[in-house]
Scaffold this motif. Structure first.
Motif, PDB file in Angstrom:
ATOM      1  N   LYS A   1     -97.593  25.846  24.772  1.00  0.00           N
ATOM      2  CA  LYS A   1     -98.086  24.514  24.471  1.00  0.00           C
ATOM      3  C   LYS A   1     -96.937  23.503  24.369  1.00  0.00           C
ATOM      4  CE  LYS A   1    -102.512  25.461  22.365  1.00  0.00           C
ATOM      5  NZ  LYS A   1    -103.268  24.391  23.034  1.00  0.00           N
ATOM      6  N   ILE A   2     -95.729  23.988  24.152  1.00  0.00           N
ATOM      7  CA  ILE A   2     -94.580  23.085  23.990  1.00  0.00           C
ATOM      8  C   ILE A   2     -94.014  22.660  25.341  1.00  0.00           C
ATOM      9  CG2 ILE A   2     -92.147  23.091  23.338  1.00  0.00           C
ATOM     10  CD1 ILE A   2     -92.864  24.444  20.782  1.00  0.00           C
ATOM     11  N   VAL A   3     -93.867  23.626  26.245  1.00  0.00           N
ATOM     12  CA  VAL A   3     -93.144  23.376  27.498  1.00  0.00           C
ATOM     13  C   VAL A   3     -93.645  22.158  28.284  1.00  0.00           C
ATOM     14  CG1 VAL A   3     -92.628  24.350  29.772  1.00  0.00           C
ATOM     15  CG2 VAL A   3     -92.275  25.722  27.726  1.00  0.00           C
ATOM     16  N   PRO A   4     -94.978  22.006  28.471  1.00  0.00           N
ATOM     17  CA  PRO A   4     -95.414  20.848  29.272  1.00  0.00           C
ATOM     18  C   PRO A   4     -94.974  19.530  28.649  1.00  0.00           C
ATOM     19  CG  PRO A   4     -97.210  22.385  28.947  1.00  0.00           C
ATOM     20  CD  PRO A   4     -96.107  22.849  28.074  1.00  0.00           C
ATOM     21  N   TYR A   5     -94.880  19.489  27.331  1.00  0.00           N
ATOM     22  CA  TYR A   5     -94.555  18.221  26.687  1.00  0.00           C
ATOM     23  C   TYR A   5     -93.062  17.934  26.704  1.00  0.00           C
ATOM     24  CZ  TYR A   5     -99.392  18.280  25.564  1.00  0.00           C
ATOM     25  OH  TYR A   5    -100.747  18.299  25.694  1.00  0.00           O
ATOM     26  N   ILE A   6     -92.257  18.967  26.949  1.00  0.00           N
ATOM     27  CA  ILE A   6     -90.835  18.697  27.149  1.00  0.00           C
ATOM     28  C   ILE A   6     -90.688  17.805  28.368  1.00  0.00           C
ATOM     29  CG2 ILE A   6     -88.627  19.732  27.815  1.00  0.00           C
ATOM     30  CD1 ILE A   6     -89.235  22.047  26.028  1.00  0.00           C
ATOM     31  N   MET A   7     -91.489  18.108  29.378  1.00  0.00           N
ATOM     32  CA  MET A   7     -91.414  17.293  30.590  1.00  0.00           C
ATOM     33  C   MET A   7     -91.932  15.883  30.325  1.00  0.00           C
ATOM     34  SD  MET A   7     -92.299  20.191  33.351  1.00  0.00           S
ATOM     35  CE  MET A   7     -91.737  21.814  32.908  1.00  0.00           C
ATOM     36  N   VAL A   8     -93.004  15.784  29.570  1.00  0.00           N
ATOM     37  CA  VAL A   8     -93.493  14.451  29.205  1.00  0.00           C
ATOM     38  C   VAL A   8     -92.404  13.684  28.460  1.00  0.00           C
ATOM     39  CG1 VAL A   8     -95.162  13.196  27.807  1.00  0.00           C
ATOM     40  CG2 VAL A   8     -95.894  15.177  29.120  1.00  0.00           C
ATOM     41  N   GLY A   9     -91.731  14.386  27.554  1.00  0.00           N
ATOM     42  CA  GLY A   9     -90.645  13.762  26.802  1.00  0.00           C
ATOM     43  C   GLY A   9     -89.578  13.211  27.727  1.00  0.00           C
ATOM     44  N   TYR A  10     -89.245  13.969  28.759  1.00  0.00           N
ATOM     45  CA  TYR A  10     -88.213  13.507  29.693  1.00  0.00           C
ATOM     46  C   TYR A  10     -88.679  12.294  30.482  1.00  0.00           C
ATOM     47  CZ  TYR A  10     -84.429  16.688  29.001  1.00  0.00           C
ATOM     48  OH  TYR A  10     -83.356  17.319  28.466  1.00  0.00           O
TER      49      TYR A  10
ATOM     50  N   ALA B   1     -81.103  15.123  24.403  1.00  0.00           N
ATOM     51  CA  ALA B   1     -82.529  14.784  24.281  1.00  0.00           C
ATOM     52  C   ALA B   1     -83.387  16.042  24.329  1.00  0.00           C
ATOM     53  CB  ALA B   1     -82.946  13.830  25.400  1.00  0.00           C
ATOM     54  N   PHE B   2     -82.942  17.034  25.120  1.00  0.00           N
ATOM     55  CA  PHE B   2     -83.700  18.285  25.199  1.00  0.00           C
ATOM     56  C   PHE B   2     -83.829  18.921  23.817  1.00  0.00           C
ATOM     57  CE2 PHE B   2     -83.924  22.878  25.547  1.00  0.00           C
ATOM     58  CZ  PHE B   2     -85.013  23.034  26.375  1.00  0.00           C
ATOM     59  N   VAL B   3     -82.699  18.994  23.112  1.00  0.00           N
ATOM     60  CA  VAL B   3     -82.718  19.619  21.788  1.00  0.00           C
ATOM     61  C   VAL B   3     -83.600  18.805  20.834  1.00  0.00           C
ATOM     62  CG1 VAL B   3     -81.291  20.571  19.955  1.00  0.00           C
ATOM     63  CG2 VAL B   3     -80.370  20.348  22.249  1.00  0.00           C
ATOM     64  N   PHE B   4     -83.488  17.493  20.946  1.00  0.00           N
ATOM     65  CA  PHE B   4     -84.264  16.624  20.065  1.00  0.00           C
ATOM     66  C   PHE B   4     -85.770  16.746  20.347  1.00  0.00           C
ATOM     67  CE2 PHE B   4     -86.074  12.266  19.379  1.00  0.00           C
ATOM     68  CZ  PHE B   4     -86.040  12.300  18.005  1.00  0.00           C
ATOM     69  N   ILE B   5     -86.129  16.743  21.614  1.00  0.00           N
ATOM     70  CA  ILE B   5     -87.543  16.882  21.985  1.00  0.00           C
ATOM     71  C   ILE B   5     -88.073  18.230  21.500  1.00  0.00           C
ATOM     72  CG2 ILE B   5     -89.127  17.133  23.944  1.00  0.00           C
ATOM     73  CD1 ILE B   5     -87.332  15.109  25.444  1.00  0.00           C
ATOM     74  N   ALA B   6     -87.288  19.275  21.713  1.00  0.00           N
ATOM     75  CA  ALA B   6     -87.716  20.612  21.289  1.00  0.00           C
ATOM     76  C   ALA B   6     -87.923  20.648  19.778  1.00  0.00           C
ATOM     77  CB  ALA B   6     -86.690  21.654  21.711  1.00  0.00           C
ATOM     78  N   ALA B   7     -87.037  19.970  19.033  1.00  0.00           N
ATOM     79  CA  ALA B   7     -87.166  19.957  17.578  1.00  0.00           C
ATOM     80  C   ALA B   7     -88.474  19.284  17.164  1.00  0.00           C
ATOM     81  CB  ALA B   7     -85.976  19.229  16.949  1.00  0.00           C
TER      82      ALA B   7
ATOM     83  N   ILE C   1     -75.786  17.764  17.112  1.00  0.00           N
ATOM     84  CA  ILE C   1     -76.689  18.571  17.945  1.00  0.00           C
ATOM     85  C   ILE C   1     -77.074  19.860  17.236  1.00  0.00           C
ATOM     86  CG2 ILE C   1     -76.848  19.904  20.087  1.00  0.00           C
ATOM     87  CD1 ILE C   1     -75.593  17.679  21.546  1.00  0.00           C
ATOM     88  N   TRP C   2     -76.094  20.499  16.590  1.00  0.00           N
ATOM     89  CA  TRP C   2     -76.464  21.780  15.970  1.00  0.00           C
ATOM     90  C   TRP C   2     -77.496  21.640  14.853  1.00  0.00           C
ATOM     91  CZ3 TRP C   2     -75.816  22.905  10.924  1.00  0.00           C
ATOM     92  CH2 TRP C   2     -74.813  22.242  10.206  1.00  0.00           C
ATOM     93  N   PRO C   3     -77.459  20.549  14.049  1.00  0.00           N
ATOM     94  CA  PRO C   3     -78.554  20.434  13.060  1.00  0.00           C
ATOM     95  C   PRO C   3     -79.930  20.325  13.726  1.00  0.00           C
ATOM     96  CG  PRO C   3     -76.781  18.924  12.525  1.00  0.00           C
ATOM     97  CD  PRO C   3     -76.484  19.452  13.882  1.00  0.00           C
ATOM     98  N   LEU C   4     -79.984  19.693  14.884  1.00  0.00           N
ATOM     99  CA  LEU C   4     -81.256  19.596  15.610  1.00  0.00           C
ATOM    100  C   LEU C   4     -81.715  20.970  16.060  1.00  0.00           C
ATOM    101  CD1 LEU C   4     -80.794  16.516  17.997  1.00  0.00           C
ATOM    102  CD2 LEU C   4     -82.139  16.651  15.913  1.00  0.00           C
ATOM    103  N   ALA C   5     -80.780  21.745  16.612  1.00  0.00           N
ATOM    104  CA  ALA C   5     -81.120  23.084  17.097  1.00  0.00           C
ATOM    105  C   ALA C   5     -81.576  23.960  15.937  1.00  0.00           C
ATOM    106  CB  ALA C   5     -79.929  23.705  17.807  1.00  0.00           C
ATOM    107  N   LEU C   6     -80.862  23.847  14.819  1.00  0.00           N
ATOM    108  CA  LEU C   6     -81.210  24.628  13.630  1.00  0.00           C
ATOM    109  C   LEU C   6     -82.616  24.260  13.150  1.00  0.00           C
ATOM    110  CD1 LEU C   6     -80.094  26.639  11.507  1.00  0.00           C
ATOM    111  CD2 LEU C   6     -79.436  24.648  10.146  1.00  0.00           C
ATOM    112  N   PHE C   7     -82.867  22.959  13.111  1.00  0.00           N
ATOM    113  CA  PHE C   7     -84.180  22.473  12.687  1.00  0.00           C
ATOM    114  C   PHE C   7     -85.278  23.068  13.573  1.00  0.00           C
ATOM    115  CE2 PHE C   7     -87.729  19.535  12.887  1.00  0.00           C
ATOM    116  CZ  PHE C   7     -87.928  19.175  11.572  1.00  0.00           C
ATOM    117  N   ALA C   8     -85.069  22.981  14.895  1.00  0.00           N
ATOM    118  CA  ALA C   8     -86.066  23.501  15.834  1.00  0.00           C
ATOM    119  C   ALA C   8     -86.304  24.990  15.600  1.00  0.00           C
ATOM    120  CB  ALA C   8     -85.631  23.245  17.274  1.00  0.00           C
TER     121      ALA C   8
END
Lengths: 307, 380
Positions: B234-243, B272-278, B357-364
């Motif tokens: 459910k997440i993957v399609p919206y990564i593309m929307v985010g981009y 942005a990828f990390v942020f969108i994923a988070a 960036i790492w706090p974003l990755a950690l959060f995600a």
């Protein structure tokens, strides 16, 4: 039909809070059998089926479903069971083909495209595969749901009121298909409210307020309940029914068209009760039908429950 | 007959294909995902201004000498003050302030010019409506230097002794990265973070609850799926929307707002990828907790508001007390604002942005783990 058991469970129990919805139910269904599961609304049929396929955690019980432990191996059970929910639960915003394709992918079916096409073909859905599921009528939705449940070639189908809201012709076609599939060795557990459908099952179980009241073939169920029934025709049956109800020995008086079915569990007491009303009407002793029996079971269990 | 089958790429693909198809069918939502960035960017990009000018002011002129008029002109020329009224009494000025008709009342006392020339250091009273400190701050801050500069021309010749002497220290300020104090350079990149937060969290927040409400969850659960397949699917399609949203925003900010792009675009897209994923992880986890779509919406707003207010998007991050800064560090938006402003305006490189960036990755990672754990595999 073999003697091998597709479902063999005991003591299945489910509580929601302090309400026991399924109470200590044991059920045995043979491979290739069409097993009818009957009972009033809210009697625990759906809950029981959901426990069988791992959608609800049982609070008690043990046994096997297709040889897998019903409590611990629900993943393996899911792979070999098709579950058709009471409410249409495929995606209304996907087309027929897309829904089937989704299910086929989920089960990892080899030769997916062919399987989907074959399934569309077999169910007579060709030419409509691009139609959105949400635009289909009740009968077509039911066909789609059945096709989707069959696509991974399950060994057991759990159908929860599959024919609710479906017209008589579609219902008949549906049951034809069920019987064909059963002949191929598929096992069915079907819940229904329709008596004609109940009579099409090899065996039945009747459940009310979470308790299994009776089970067996249609004949066995009727005999087991031991209900005596008279059919009466003549003038003013409505007032007759009013007078009979509540009389000692009379359990129920139910209108069937131009006839009234009067039943009681003690044949002699029943005869004494109807004696004063014999005059001017035609009375015949008949074999109790499934419907008489079930209405009786439902009333009786209500009495027990209310008490 | 292994009971616990592993993660299946095929089932993941099944989920992704399904989500994409459903997204495509839901025309309104789809249009909103693409329309919202443009509308919000145009609206807020042009509307928000942290350096307000042309504020209405009234003046009480009890002296009409040349120096008094010089000062009035200087105030007007600073573009902070627009004189809209002349009042006769102090009382009248106060009334205007109270009714909010003017932001300032400048009070030039009797004999101002005479006293100035005599060297008596006459006082000018500036009354300000300071209910919103941000609205008056800049205009008041400009006052002192304004007066000194304004009077330089008047204080020539015999009056030269009155002109202020240069202070003991010559202060020079270099306002780096945004010397012209263009609000949009700060707001537009920030809006990228805000818009992504809102759409990503909200849309995935509804993902699981929608399946539950439509009754399709029962079907999904009756299939042999693993929670991670459903959630990631459910997440993957919206990564593309985010981009797509990032792309739209970058184009608008470049061509309409002329926001500089000093750093690397690739780095920005990677961050942005990390942020969108988070954000998507957060949304999907909300979705596993909420019982219905309404609850999911409420939870989204519960997260969204502090994100905007504590991240440094609306108010200066360093202006907050330490506990609030700590709280702010939790939100992905806080880190992304630093990243995006850093890359666009300061030309930051990987080394500079990696500490955000790492706090974003950690959060995600943490939030998605909670989501997978919370995902109910039964209908209980």
């Amino acid at each position: 039909m073999s003697e091998e058991l597709a479902i063999d469970v005991r003591g299945m129990t489910k509580r929601f809070g302090d309400r026991t919805v399924v109470n200590d139910i044991a059920l045995q269904v043979r491979v290739g059998e069409i097993y009818g599961f009957l009972g009033p609304n809210g009697s625990g049929k759906t809950t029981f089926i959901r426990m069988l396929c791992g959608l609800l955690r049982a609070d008690g019980g043990s046994g096997t479903c297709l040889g897998h432990d019903v409590i611990r191996e629900s993943e393996s059970i899911k792979r070999n069971v098709g579950y058709m929910t009471q409410r249409f639960s495929f995606y209304e915003d996907l087309s027929i083909a897309e829904n089937l394709d989704f299910v086929a992918r989920m089960y990892g079916i080899p030769g997916r495209r062919e399987a989907v096409n074959a399934s569309i073909e077999r169910l007579g859905l060709s030419g409509r595969q691009k139609q959105l599921a949400g635009e289909l009528s009740g009968g077509w939705k039911q066909r789609l749901a059945l096709a989707a449940c069959l696509i991974h070639q399950p060994k057991l189908l759990l159908l929860d009121e599959p024919t609710a809201g479906v017209d008589p012709k579609a219902r008949r076609d549906f049951w034809e298909q069920i019987h064909e599939l059963a002949a191929e060795g598929l096992t069915f557990l079907i819940t229904t409210h329709y008596m004609d459908e109940a009579e099409r099952c090899h065996r039945l179980a009747y459940i009310a307020y979470g308790n299994l009241l009776t089970h067996g073939t249609v004949r066995e169920v009727i005999d087991h309940v031991g209900l005596a029934t008279w059919s009466v025709s003549g003038p003013d049956l409505a007032s007759l029914a009013r007078q009979l109800r509540g009389k000692a020995g009379v359990r129920q008086a139910v209108a069937f068209g131009n006839m009234l079915h009067v039943s009681g569990d003690d044949p002699e007491a029943l005869e004494r009760a109807i004696a004063p009303f014999r005059e001017g009407r035609e009375w015949t002793k008949i074999r109790s039908g499934l419907e008489d029996v079930f209405i009786h079971l439902m009333d009786r269990s209500k009495d027990n429950f209310d008490a | 007959m292994n009971e616990r089958s592993g993660f299946s790429a095929q089932r993941l693909v099944a989920m992704i294909v399904k989500e994409f198809t459903q997204m495509r069918r839901d025309k309104l939502t789809f249009a909103m995902m693409l329309g919202i960035p443009v509308i919000q960017l145009l609206l807020f990009g042009y509307a928000i201004n942290s350096d307000p000018r042309h504020l209405p002011a009234a003046v009480l002129m009890a002296d009409h000498g040349p120096q008094a008029r010089t000062i009035l002109h200087a105030l007007q020329n600073s573009t902070y003050y627009d004189f809209v009224r002349e009042v006769k009494t102090e009382r009248e000025g106060r009334d205007l302030l109270a009714r909010g008709q003017v932001q300032f009342v400048i009070n030039i006392p009797q004999n101002f010019s005479r006293d100035l020339v005599r060297g008596d250091r006459p006082a000018i009273l500036v009354e300000a409506d300071a209910t919103d400190p941000a609205a008056t701050g800049q205009a008041l801050g400009a006052l002192t230097s304004l007066f000194d500069q304004a009077l330089i021309n008047d204080l020539k010749g015999p009056l030269e002794f009155l002109a202020g002497t240069a202070g003991p220290v010559d202060v020079r300020v270099h306002a780096l990265y945004n010397p012209e104090v263009i609000t949009q350079y700060n707001i537009v990149p920030g809006l990228m973070g805000v818009i992504l937060t809102m759409t990503m969290v909200m849309i995935t927040g509804l993902a699981i609850t929608r399946e539950r409400e439509r009754g399709t969850m029962e079907n999904l659960l009756s299939m042999p799926t693993r929670p991670s397949e459903v959630l990631i699917g459910k997440i993957v399609p919206y990564i593309m929307v985010g981009y797509v949203q990032v792309g739209i925003i970058l184009l608008v900010s470049h061509y309409l707002f002329h926001v500089p792009m000093l750093g690397s675009l690739t780095l920005l897209l990677a961050a942005a990828f990390v942020f969108i994923a988070a954000n998507l992880s957060l949304g999907i986890t909300i979705s596993t907790v909420a019982k219905n779509q309404l609850q999911a919406m409420q939870m989204t707003f519960f997260v969204f508001l502090p994100s905007i207010l504590l991240s440094g998007f609306m108010f200066p991050f360093r202006g907050m007390p330490h506990w609030a800064q700590w709280l702010g560090e939790i939100f992905p938006l806080t880190h992304f604002l630093r990243i995006v402003r850093g890359i666009l305006l300061k030309g930051n490189g990987l080394a500079d942005v990696s500490r955000d960036i790492w706090p974003l990755a950690l959060f995600a990672a943490i939030v998605l783990t909670v989501g997978v754990k919370r995902y109910r595999r039964t209908l209980d």
